[in-house]
Design a protein around this motif. Structure first.
Motif, PDB file in Angstrom:
ATOM      1  N   VAL A  96      57.458 -11.907  -7.086  1.00 19.15           N
ATOM      2  CA  VAL A  96      57.501 -13.237  -6.712  1.00 19.15           C
ATOM      3  C   VAL A  96      58.336 -14.012  -8.022  1.00 19.15           C
ATOM      4  O   VAL A  96      59.093 -14.824  -7.697  1.00 19.15           O
ATOM      5  N   GLY A  97      57.878 -13.781  -9.173  1.00 14.08           N
ATOM      6  CA  GLY A  97      58.555 -14.421 -10.361  1.00 14.08           C
ATOM      7  C   GLY A  97      60.039 -14.133 -10.246  1.00 14.08           C
ATOM      8  O   GLY A  97      61.149 -15.141 -10.620  1.00 14.08           O
ATOM      9  N   ALA A  98      60.656 -12.820  -9.904  1.00 14.08           N
ATOM     10  CA  ALA A  98      62.297 -12.566  -9.821  1.00 14.08           C
ATOM     11  C   ALA A  98      62.760 -13.207  -8.572  1.00 14.08           C
ATOM     12  O   ALA A  98      64.019 -13.570  -8.446  1.00 14.08           O
ATOM     13  N   SER A 132      62.067 -18.248 -15.748  1.00 16.56           N
ATOM     14  CA  SER A 132      61.355 -17.232 -15.510  1.00 16.56           C
ATOM     15  C   SER A 132      62.387 -16.044 -14.549  1.00 16.56           C
ATOM     16  O   SER A 132      62.096 -14.863 -15.037  1.00 16.56           O
ATOM     17  N   VAL A 133      63.306 -16.571 -13.805  1.00 19.36           N
ATOM     18  CA  VAL A 133      64.053 -15.629 -13.041  1.00 19.36           C
ATOM     19  C   VAL A 133      65.151 -15.016 -14.001  1.00 19.36           C
ATOM     20  O   VAL A 133      65.344 -13.800 -13.772  1.00 19.36           O
ATOM     21  N   ASN A 135      56.296 -15.908 -18.350  1.00 17.68           N
ATOM     22  CA  ASN A 135      56.452 -15.545 -16.888  1.00 17.68           C
ATOM     23  C   ASN A 135      55.313 -15.896 -15.928  1.00 17.68           C
ATOM     24  O   ASN A 135      55.561 -16.541 -14.838  1.00 17.68           O
ATOM     25  N   ALA A 136      54.110 -15.518 -16.501  1.00 18.32           N
ATOM     26  CA  ALA A 136      52.792 -15.885 -15.502  1.00 18.32           C
ATOM     27  C   ALA A 136      52.525 -17.181 -15.413  1.00 18.32           C
ATOM     28  O   ALA A 136      52.594 -17.416 -14.307  1.00 18.32           O
ATOM     29  N   VAL A 167      71.367 -18.035 -11.952  1.00 23.48           N
ATOM     30  CA  VAL A 167      70.148 -18.734 -12.202  1.00 23.48           C
ATOM     31  C   VAL A 167      70.342 -19.893 -13.462  1.00 23.48           C
ATOM     32  O   VAL A 167      69.712 -20.949 -13.456  1.00 23.48           O
ATOM     33  N   SER A 168      70.969 -19.446 -14.574  1.00 27.53           N
ATOM     34  CA  SER A 168      71.208 -20.418 -15.591  1.00 27.53           C
ATOM     35  C   SER A 168      71.938 -21.679 -15.122  1.00 27.53           C
ATOM     36  O   SER A 168      71.510 -22.746 -15.624  1.00 27.53           O
TER      37      SER A 168
END
Length: 518
Positions: free
Chosen positions: A34-36, A344-345, A181-182, A119-120
């Motif tokens: 999900v984070g990625a 986080s991605v 990340n969490a 993403v950046s």
């Protein structure tokens, strides 16, 4: 082409020589996925998709989601059979041989690095929007847009800063990365949930007409771009060596994260379209304008001057929608959530990139010095810094749409080879234990192959040429270095390395050491 196939037993034995600590369960893997997955694709590329397909991007999400679903089923079988770090690269090595594995690994380098750059840039767009909306300060385009991204652009300083910060975080240590990340995964899920709750109830069906202003060709082109919104699930596969009971947990993590994100995507897309509309912007002569083109930017500037900023002209699509329907402060909070969560991605993409490099170096296809770990931080610092430099350069000068499409080209190729590998191994190793078997494999496998090819050929010609050029450079590197140094080519199917040199696990159990999977 199919020579130097590395036996599955040899791959598993090599991994055990330098194995990573196994501590991840199904829940952690799902959160990693999900984070990625949830990132720039839904927070930013919604506008890109609207310019290509209009409201028809709903179908684009379904097409891209279907291709990812059948690819995920193939990935799940491979990941449970070969629970080692390396993802599609390792799977190809076991089924189609070294040269195919090299091309796949080289394509994955393109996927992860360019995805991190995309993403950046997406994060930079939300940062600029927050500064403008919250502080009333309009930052100059020269320092917020890349030279190839906009009229008057120069170097995207915010994108450079976030890429360097995340690279530094990974170099310093994986424990810090894990907590980071969490927390941010939770922020992203809450932000999207708030958006759905506020936007879906005010949908107007007339905003879905015309549904496909550019026809099915536009829907297909949007699907090829939107595919970027799903690609993070294969980052889960690169964590196989850190997974407890991978035969059970890898399939759960892969498919579970994909299902969760697909539901979010369809709800968010329908809310955005129904609330404010998603019609493309056309030129003065009624022609369709390409995403990222100077002509589209000029037309958007003219519309903004007249007080009308359509969805396709927004760099921060979800925040823009909420502001347009009267939730200005909530829109700013959504922008803040994206600002906080998108790193986080970047982290997950860099994580996947360094692990691919790590495994290729372990196999001798790249200099083994790249696999060295820092004596203090116990992280693969050399390859992380090299990757970070490449990511930073791309983020500095290119727009998010172009970066996403280039990343997609490498991803689609890698996914296609995994599906082919599953079919080959069903023939060449039918007796091997498969804790997870792809259902209806002779239907699902070809569907994944055809779907990936379909999306690839709906990318722009420029993107396809970029991929072919990258692949050609990779083949030169392989024949000049990798083929001569390959451990398999030299008869070394196992590598003698000390376990103490292995990097620590990059994604932890839940904060505080809690593990609900015991």
């Amino acid at each position: 082409m199919f020579g130097r196939v590395k036996p599955l037993d040899a791959i598993l034995a090599t991994a055990e020589k330098k194995s990573l600590h196994r501590s991840l369960g199904a829940f952690q893997l799902t959160m990693l996925g999900v984070g990625a997955i949830i990132g720039t694709g839904i927070f930013v590329l919604t506008a890109e998709a609207a310019q290509k397909a209009g409201p028809g991007m709903m179908i684009s999400f379904i097409i891209a989601g279907f291709v990812c679903a059948v690819a995920a089923l193939c990935y799940a079988e491979m990941a449970s059979m070969v629970p080692v770090s390396g993802s599609a690269y390792t799977y190809s090595y076991a089924s189609m041989g070294e040269i195919v594995a090299w091309i796949v690994g080289w394509a994955l380098i393109l996927e992860y690095a360019i995805a991190a750059s995309a993403v950046s840039v997406g994060w930079s767009n939300y940062f600029v929007g927050l500064v403008q909306s919250g502080l009333g300060i309009e930052l100059p385009a020269f320092f917020t847009k890349g030279a190839f991204a906009a009229v008057g652009g120069g170097i995207n300083v915010p994108a450079v800063v976030i890429a360097l910060l995340v690279t530094g975080l990974l170099v310093l240590g994986t424990k810090e990365s894990a907590m980071f990340n969490a927390v941010l995964v939770v922020i992203k899920v809450v932000a999207l949930s708030v958006f759905v709750v506020l936007a879906v109830p005010v949908m107007k069906m007339e905003n879905f007409e015309p549904f496909a202003p550019l026809g099915f060709g536009g829907i297909s082109a949007a699907a090829a771009s939107i595919f970027f919104a799903y690609v993070g699930f294969d980052a889960v596969s690169t964590a196989a060596e850190e997974t407890k009971n991978p035969q059970r947990n890898m399939p759960i993590g892969l498919i579970g994260s994909l299902v969760i994100c697909t539901v979010f995507y369809l709800l968010v897309a329908s809310g955005a379209i129904g609330a404010v509309g998603a019609q493309p912007v056309f030129g003065a002569a009624g022609e369709a304008l390409a995403t990222g083109s100077k002509e589209l930017q000029q037309q958007c500037a003219a519309l903004a001057g007249a007080g009308n900023v359509p969805l396709v002209c927004s760099d921060e699509a979800l925040a823009h929608v909420l502001r347009e329907i009267g939730y200005v402060n909530v829109g700013n909070l959504i922008g803040l959530a994206a600002f906080l969560a998108l790193p986080s991605v970047v982290l997950m993409m860099l994580f996947g990139q360094t692990r691919i490099f790590f495994v290729m170096a372990r196999d001798g296809l790249l200099p083994e010095g790249l696999a060295k770990v820092h004596p203090k931080f116990h992280t693969p610092h050399i390859v992380t810094m090299i990757t970070g430099a490449f990511v930073t350069l791309a983020a500095a000068f290119f727009p998010v749409g172009q970066l996403a499409d280039i990343s997609n080209s490498g991803t689609l190729f890698a996914f296609m080879t995994v599906a082919i590998g599953v079919l080959i191994l069903r023939r060449t190793a039918p007796a091997r234990h498969r804790p997870f078997r792809t259902p209806m494999v002779w239907l699902v496998g070809p569907a994944a192959i055809a779907g990936c090819a379909y999306l690839f050929f709906n990318l722009s010609g420029y993107t396809e040429l970029m991929f072919l050029g990258w692949a050609a450079v990779g083949l030169v590197v392989y024949f000049l270095y990798g083929r001569r140094k390959s451990h398999v080519g030299r008869g070394l199917v196992e590598v003698h390395e000390r376990d103490a040199d292995a990097p620590q696990q990059p994604v932890p159990p839940l904060p505080g050491g809690i593990d609900i999977n015991d």
